[in-house]
Scaffold this motif. Sequence first.
Motif: not given
Length: 153
Positions: A88-90, A106-112
Amino acid sequence: MHEVAWELVDWVEIRYRGLWFDREAVLFGAATHDIGKILHPEELSGPGSAHELAGFELLAAHGFDEKSARFARTHSSWTAAEVETEDLLVSLADKIWKAKRVPELEELIVQRLATAEGQPSWQVFMALDDELDRIAAHADHRLAFQGGYPVRA
C-alpha cells in the motif's frame, strides 16, 4: 518516486509508531516497481500494465525472492487479500509523487494507521491528507524534471 517513498515512510514512522512495516521493503519496492518498463518501454510515456507481471518475472529471474519482486506486480492493485502495508505504501508513493489522489487506496492506509494507533479514522485521514497535500505540492517540479529526459520506445 523513490524520494517520495522516503518522505512517506519517514512520516509514518514518526507519527504512527504502532504500525509495523518493513521500511527497507518499501524502499526496495519504490526503487523497482516499474522495472518491467525495461521490457515495455512504450509504458514509460504512455498507459499500460504489461510491465507489472514482466517486472515481477524479471526480478524473479535475476534471483530476487517473491516477497521482494512482488512490488512490480502489486503497485497498481491494492485490493487483493494478500496485499500488505508495504504494498500500500509503495502504491501510495507511486500515485502521490505525481499528485494523483486515489481515495480507495488512501482509505486502506487510513484504516491500517487508525487501527495500529487506536485513533479515529477521521483524525488519521486529516493528518494523512495534509501530508499527501504537502508531498503533492512538488509534483510539477518532479514531473518537469522527468520530462527533461525524453524517452523513445
